[in-house]
Motif scaffolding. Structure first.
Motif, PDB file in Angstrom:
ATOM      1  N   SER A  98      -6.857  16.676  -5.372  1.00 23.94           N
ATOM      2  CA  SER A  98      -7.555  16.852  -6.695  1.00 23.94           C
ATOM      3  C   SER A  98      -8.910  17.124  -6.389  1.00 23.94           C
ATOM      4  O   SER A  98      -9.701  17.916  -7.130  1.00 23.94           O
ATOM      5  CB  SER A  98      -7.164  15.396  -7.370  1.00 23.94           C
ATOM      6  N   LEU A  99      -9.703  16.248  -5.580  1.00 26.28           N
ATOM      7  CA  LEU A  99     -10.985  16.697  -5.396  1.00 26.28           C
ATOM      8  C   LEU A  99     -11.397  17.862  -4.953  1.00 26.28           C
ATOM      9  O   LEU A  99     -12.326  18.634  -5.342  1.00 26.28           O
ATOM     10  CB  LEU A  99     -11.693  15.473  -4.294  1.00 26.28           C
ATOM     11  N   LYS A 100     -10.602  18.481  -4.111  1.00 28.33           N
ATOM     12  CA  LYS A 100     -10.574  19.798  -3.800  1.00 28.33           C
ATOM     13  C   LYS A 100     -10.639  20.962  -4.761  1.00 28.33           C
ATOM     14  O   LYS A 100     -11.442  21.830  -4.708  1.00 28.33           O
ATOM     15  CB  LYS A 100      -9.680  20.127  -2.654  1.00 28.33           C
ATOM     16  N   ALA A 101      -9.573  20.805  -5.476  1.00 26.98           N
ATOM     17  CA  ALA A 101      -9.301  21.526  -6.877  1.00 26.98           C
ATOM     18  C   ALA A 101     -10.438  21.459  -7.729  1.00 26.98           C
ATOM     19  O   ALA A 101     -11.161  22.602  -8.047  1.00 26.98           O
ATOM     20  CB  ALA A 101      -8.012  21.429  -7.361  1.00 26.98           C
ATOM     21  N   LEU A 102     -11.056  20.310  -7.985  1.00 23.71           N
ATOM     22  CA  LEU A 102     -12.103  20.002  -8.827  1.00 23.71           C
ATOM     23  C   LEU A 102     -13.281  20.779  -8.308  1.00 23.71           C
ATOM     24  O   LEU A 102     -14.025  21.268  -9.055  1.00 23.71           O
ATOM     25  CB  LEU A 102     -12.270  18.663  -9.105  1.00 23.71           C
ATOM     26  N   ARG A 103     -13.495  20.610  -7.117  1.00 21.21           N
ATOM     27  CA  ARG A 103     -14.850  21.040  -6.485  1.00 21.21           C
ATOM     28  C   ARG A 103     -14.843  22.610  -6.486  1.00 21.21           C
ATOM     29  O   ARG A 103     -15.777  23.270  -6.861  1.00 21.21           O
ATOM     30  CB  ARG A 103     -14.993  20.677  -4.954  1.00 21.21           C
TER      31      ARG A 103
ATOM     32  N   ALA B 116     -14.418  22.824 -15.790  1.00 21.37           N
ATOM     33  CA  ALA B 116     -14.827  21.603 -15.490  1.00 21.37           C
ATOM     34  C   ALA B 116     -15.827  20.966 -16.510  1.00 21.37           C
ATOM     35  O   ALA B 116     -16.445  21.670 -17.321  1.00 21.37           O
ATOM     36  CB  ALA B 116     -15.717  21.684 -14.268  1.00 21.37           C
ATOM     37  N   THR B 117     -15.567  19.936 -16.941  1.00 24.45           N
ATOM     38  CA  THR B 117     -16.247  19.054 -17.885  1.00 24.45           C
ATOM     39  C   THR B 117     -17.727  18.573 -17.144  1.00 24.45           C
ATOM     40  O   THR B 117     -17.873  18.621 -16.069  1.00 24.45           O
ATOM     41  CB  THR B 117     -15.699  17.702 -18.407  1.00 24.45           C
ATOM     42  N   SER B 118     -18.697  18.070 -18.089  1.00 28.48           N
ATOM     43  CA  SER B 118     -19.882  17.771 -17.372  1.00 28.48           C
ATOM     44  C   SER B 118     -19.606  16.516 -16.476  1.00 28.48           C
ATOM     45  O   SER B 118     -20.178  16.516 -15.303  1.00 28.48           O
ATOM     46  CB  SER B 118     -20.943  17.394 -18.530  1.00 28.48           C
ATOM     47  N   ILE B 119     -18.700  15.437 -16.721  1.00 25.01           N
ATOM     48  CA  ILE B 119     -18.447  14.372 -15.923  1.00 25.01           C
ATOM     49  C   ILE B 119     -17.695  14.976 -14.658  1.00 25.01           C
ATOM     50  O   ILE B 119     -17.789  14.593 -13.472  1.00 25.01           O
ATOM     51  CB  ILE B 119     -17.636  13.580 -16.701  1.00 25.01           C
ATOM     52  N   GLY B 120     -16.811  16.153 -14.881  1.00 24.01           N
ATOM     53  CA  GLY B 120     -16.143  16.845 -13.699  1.00 24.01           C
ATOM     54  C   GLY B 120     -17.156  17.204 -12.775  1.00 24.01           C
ATOM     55  O   GLY B 120     -16.763  17.453 -11.626  1.00 24.01           O
ATOM     56  N   HIS B 121     -18.068  18.063 -13.367  1.00 21.19           N
ATOM     57  CA  HIS B 121     -19.219  18.637 -12.307  1.00 21.19           C
ATOM     58  C   HIS B 121     -19.983  17.694 -11.478  1.00 21.19           C
ATOM     59  O   HIS B 121     -19.838  17.902 -10.333  1.00 21.19           O
ATOM     60  CB  HIS B 121     -20.270  19.362 -13.469  1.00 21.19           C
ATOM     61  N   ASN B 122     -20.068  16.441 -12.201  1.00 21.45           N
ATOM     62  CA  ASN B 122     -20.499  15.391 -11.375  1.00 21.45           C
ATOM     63  C   ASN B 122     -19.899  14.822 -10.153  1.00 21.45           C
ATOM     64  O   ASN B 122     -20.232  14.608  -9.128  1.00 21.45           O
ATOM     65  CB  ASN B 122     -21.186  14.230 -12.286  1.00 21.45           C
ATOM     66  N   ALA B 123     -18.665  14.421 -10.779  1.00 18.46           N
ATOM     67  CA  ALA B 123     -17.453  14.105  -9.614  1.00 18.46           C
ATOM     68  C   ALA B 123     -17.124  14.920  -8.775  1.00 18.46           C
ATOM     69  O   ALA B 123     -16.866  14.572  -7.584  1.00 18.46           O
ATOM     70  CB  ALA B 123     -16.194  13.742 -10.605  1.00 18.46           C
ATOM     71  N   ALA B 124     -17.391  16.354  -9.222  1.00 18.20           N
ATOM     72  CA  ALA B 124     -17.147  17.382  -8.004  1.00 18.20           C
ATOM     73  C   ALA B 124     -18.129  17.259  -6.957  1.00 18.20           C
ATOM     74  O   ALA B 124     -17.846  17.459  -5.600  1.00 18.20           O
ATOM     75  CB  ALA B 124     -17.161  18.793  -8.753  1.00 18.20           C
ATOM     76  N   ILE B 125     -19.207  16.913  -7.354  1.00 19.67           N
ATOM     77  CA  ILE B 125     -20.571  16.819  -6.203  1.00 19.67           C
ATOM     78  C   ILE B 125     -20.358  15.402  -5.467  1.00 19.67           C
ATOM     79  O   ILE B 125     -20.282  15.376  -4.457  1.00 19.67           O
ATOM     80  CB  ILE B 125     -21.921  17.048  -7.026  1.00 19.67           C
TER      81      ILE B 125
END
Lengths: 467, 435
Positions: free
Chosen positions: A126-131, A303-312
């Motif tokens: 999930s993290l890989k996909a989000l990133r 990605a949402t803004s929270i998604g962007h942060n979680a991706a990093i």
């Protein structure tokens, strides 16, 4: 100094141009990840290209799998959708290479923002996909393809998944549920209820005997004698002759018409107008009625803004994850089951009360985005406040990153209000004292009884907020 | 004062004056509709009892053979009535049935209702014709897909008594020469309005009693579209119904011409919705009455002529119909003219005496019908007795005026061909071909 690296499957060749390097896929782990500008793939065989893309995208190191892939080929390759760019082999020169380097500069800088991108291994798909989605800062859109089991593919990320199964859709659904991705409706598709295959054969069958041996015929109504029969009854050579009055039929609409058509079953001779539709999956062979197929919504995601942060910073930094570690965070389904049990229990004995509480933190996402990695520390503090007011027997569940449901057992609404006031004041103090930030906390307290509807309560809470 | 004068007028009447002033009643209506009908209907009772063993045998044979009955229901915008009809068919004592509903180009939710019933198995076959073709074409469509040995034609806004199908089938097993059996038709919406109540009395007189009498005389001329059972082979020979309106009377005559007997079975009961206002009733009767001219006078005039296929009972059937409906309608206007010219000063007495005579006739007819069929009548039908005094006005004025107008319009202008009951394209061809 980063440079483009051409990846080969078996035998390495001389560099395409001066500043590129050619390496074998087997050496991928030995390539210094921070030296990669982007990957180059130049192969004629489609399977080889796919294998190379898979090797890159399925690599656990963010500095490897997140790098851009450039496909060099002389034709308009269908695989171009699975890479970041395609260029003509014949015109790939230093200028093109430099252009690509500039194009991917922002991406490479984004990769560098990840804490320890070189040593870090992303095991969580999930993290890989989000990133991958967040790093491209673009919307991933589905394509219709016969190559995918479900009929739709997200070429931007599908190559990182090992199997062609529902994992891709499940991952996207999970990320959307966590509010890390936002979706835009694109289409819907029917999938096999058993194996999720999109390749389904729809057949018209006899409603009585289920035979597929059915044939449609038009009905003809002869105005003069009111005779109505199937088209085949009227055909005599090249002419249409009424079998009742032997008159020749001249013009449709003038002396005859075709009021409808009808099916006749070749197996049981049943006549009907609406055949039963049945579906058979090409993949698993299961036959079912269309209403038993799964209707899957196909969305585009970004990605949402929270998604962007979680991706990093990783999914571990999410508030719900922290709460999950600190407290025993139940799933929403399990929480609803607990509500049912609690309703039955309190209604049966009628001597004690339990209370349902919803707490919503507004602006938590913007706080998360603005704090970045530091959010994790703040969320740990926040989690400690939750822990201080909840007892071992209480139950908590996260609806999403900012809405929390709680069951305070053996607590009436007055006692619950005191506990929630403590929570609110603790949270307010934490933010105001440390961050000069004033969060808004909405709460709703309800006695648990047969009238309680969790979703309705949430709607009421949100409505009150709007008003 | 008026009563005294009236009594004085009556007591002064000589026999010749009675005949001269009231000849339509004493010479025609009393003989035909009071005496003959009463005599025959009363004689029906012992006949019915006499035939009890035959009926038992026929019933035994019916349940031994269990022939399939195809129930054909053509209709337009009748969806709201179909569930009730299907329920009454499902509850029949005779279960070997298939229900074929044909929607003749409805523009309401009939199609959805019927599809749902078909999916639930309440309707065997539902055919939705997108283009309206008229009732005959819809019935013929259903006939195409009928698999039964017998075909029951029923109106969509009707429903049957529980043993109706079983009862209407029995005559076929008692006489192989019977090609069609007409069932009794009663008014379902008796209490809806005064108009429907009046029709309920009329149906008891003209259908329950009237058709039983015609059937006993062997001259039954109509199997009602609302409730008629046919041998499928007979309908196949005729290849279904011809263009209406009046297709039920038309096919009955065609069956008679084939040499089959047609009979009425008063104990097989069907309830149908009657027009609830005078305006709607006038429209319905205007359509029905014109078919007498169109079919009996024109299309089937051969029944009255001597030919190789001349049949006496068919001749009587048609002649009776024409005489008592058409000629006696003319007689009524002759009588009114006579009274207005020659007995105008006595009009007030003649009118009241005629009213009383016809009231008496109606009471006798209703009593006879009640005697024979009373056990099958519902309570609300029995209560209709109190409305009998209105019948002389209903039949003597309203129905007669509509009938006369219908005859005139059909004779002079062939207006049945312009009736909206059929689609215009069908009516155009029917008119051109003089069907």
């Amino acid at each position: 100094m980063r440079k483009p690296i051409q990846l080969k499957l078996e035998s390495s060749s001389s560099p395409l141009i001066n500043n590129t390097e050619c390496r074998l896929i087997s050496e991928i782990n030995s390539i210094k990840s921070d030296s990669i500008d982007y990957w180059i793939i130049q192969e004629s065989d489609q399977d080889t290209i796919k294998e190379l893309i898979h090797a890159i995208r399925r690599h656990p190191a963010p500095a490897v799998y997140l790098r851009a892939i450039v496909l060099l080929s002389n034709q308009n390759d269908s695989l171009k959708l699975y890479v970041d760019a395609q260029r003509d082999t014949n015109i790939f020169d230093q200028t093109t290479s430099d252009d690509l380097s500039s194009k991917f500069e922002a991406l490479n800088q984004w990769i560098e923002k990840i804490p320890n991108p070189l040593e870090h291994s992303d095991i969580n798909i999930s993290l890989k996909a989000l990133r991958l989605i967040a790093s491209r800062d673009t919307e991933i859109t589905p394509i219709m393809t016969t190559q995918a089991h479900s009929g739709y593919d997200y070429p931007a990320i599908s190559t990182m998944f090992e199997k062609d199964d529902s994992a891709l859709f499940d991952t996207l659904a999970f990320l959307e549920d966590q509010r890390l991705l936002s979706s835009r409706f694109v289409t819907k598709t029917h999938l096999c209820g058993q194996c999720n295959s999109a390749f389904i054969n729809f057949k018209e069958t006899c409603p009585d005997c289920k035979s597929e041996n059915i044939k449609a015929d038009e009905l003809i109504h002869h105005f003069k004698c009111a005779y109505t029969g199937e088209f085949s009854e009227f055909v005599f050579g090249d002419e249409l002759i009424c079998p009742k009055c032997d008159r020749r039929l001249h013009h449709i609409g003038v002396d005859y018409d075709k009021p409808s058509s009808i099916f006749r079953c070749g197996n049981c001779a049943n006549s009907f107008q609406e055949p039963e539709i049945s579906s058979t999956c090409f993949s698993c062979g299961r036959s079912s009625k269309p209403e038993n197929l799964t209707l899957q919504t196909i969305n585009a995601f970004s990605a949402t803004s929270i998604g962007h942060n979680a991706a990093i910073y990783g999914l571990e930094s999410l508030f719900s994850n922290i709460l999950e570690t600190e407290l025993n965070l139940f799933t929403h389904t399990a929480f609803k089951d607990f509500i049912k049990i609690e309703v039955s229990r309190t209604e049966r004995y009628k001597i004690t009360n339990s209370t349902f509480v919803i707490a919503q933190f507004t602006n938590l996402e913007s706080l998360y985005v603005s704090l970045g990695k530091r959010a994790e520390e703040v969320f740990s503090e926040l989690s400690a406040i939750f822990k201080s007011i909840l007892r071992q027997s209480d139950i908590i569940s996260a609806r999403n990153e900012s809405v929390f449901f709680m069951i305070l057992t053996e607590t009436d609404t007055a006692q619950a209000k005191i506990a929630i006031d403590r929570l609110t004041s603790g949270v307010t103090q934490l933010f105001e004292n440390n961050l000069d930030y004033s969060p808004k906390i909405l709460t709703r307290i309800e006695k648990i009884d047969g009238q309680l509807d969790v979703e309705k309560s949430l709607e009421l809470l949100l409505e009150n907020d709007v008003h | 004062m008026y009563i005294e004068n009236l009594i004085q007028f009556i007591s002064d009447l000589t026999y010749w004056q009675v005949i001269a002033y009231f000849w339509p009643f004493f010479i025609i209506d009393m003989c035909r509709y009071v005496l003959l009908d009463s005599f025959l209907v009363i004689s029906y009772l012992p006949k019915w009892k006499r035939e009890k063993p035959l009926r038992a045998l026929a019933r035994k044979q019916l349940f031994h053979e269990r022939p399939l009955v195809s129930i054909v229901v053509p209709g337009k915008n009748e969806g709201k009535h179909i569930p009730r009809l299907c329920l009454s068919l499902t509850n029949q004592t005779y279960k070997e049935i298939e229900i074929i509903v044909v929607d003749d180009g409805s523009d309401d939710d009939t199609s959805n209702i019927c599809r749902e019933l078909e999916a639930k198995g309440r309707i065997t076959t539902f055919i939705s014709n997108q283009v309206r073709g008229g009732k005959a074409s819809a019935a013929n469509t259903a006939l195409q897909y009928a698999n039964g040995e017998f075909v029951l034609h029923i109106d969509a806004d009707s429903f049957l008594a529980k043993d109706s199908i079983e009862t209407i089938l029995l005559p076929f097993f008692m006489d192989k020469k019977i090609g069609a059996v007409g069932g009794d038709v009663r008014v379902a919406n008796v209490d809806e309005s005064l108009t429907t109540s009046m029709q309920a009395i009329e149906y008891m007189k003209t259908i329950s009693t009237g058709r039983t009498v015609l059937s006993m005389l062997g001259i039954l001329r109509i199997i009602a579209g609302a409730h008629g059972m046919f041998r499928k082979e007979v309908l196949d020979r005729l290849q279904g119904w011809d263009v209406g309106p009046g297709l039920d009377g038309d096919i009955t005559l065609k069956i008679r011409k084939l040499g089959y007997r047609v009979v009425h079975e008063p104990h097989a009961i069907c309830y149908t919705n009657a027009p609830s206002t005078l305006q709607k009733l006038a429209r319905q009767r205007y359509r029905w009455d014109r078919s007498l001219i169109r079919f009996r006078v024109r299309k089937h005039s051969d029944l009255l002529k001597p030919s190789a296929s001349f049949n006496f009972s068919n001749f009587i059937s048609s002649a009776d119909n024409l005489f008592f409906n058409l000629l006696l309608d003319i007689k009524w206007w002759i009588y009114i003219t006579q009274i207005l010219i020659f007995q105008a000063s006595m009009l007030e007495y003649i009118f009241v005496i005629n009213f009383c005579l016809y009231l008496f006739a109606n009471l006798v007819e209703f009593s006879v019908a009640s005697l024979i069929f009373g056990h099958t009548a519902r309570r609300r039908e029995k209560r209709l007795l109190f409305l009998i005094p209105l019948m002389p006005l209903y039949t003597g004025l309203f129905i007669r005026i509509v009938r006369t107008y219908a005859y005139l319009m059909e004779f002079l202008h062939r207006t049945s061909y312009n009736d909206r009951w059929n689609p215009w394209k069908v009516s155009k061809i029917a008119k051109r071909e003089k069907l």
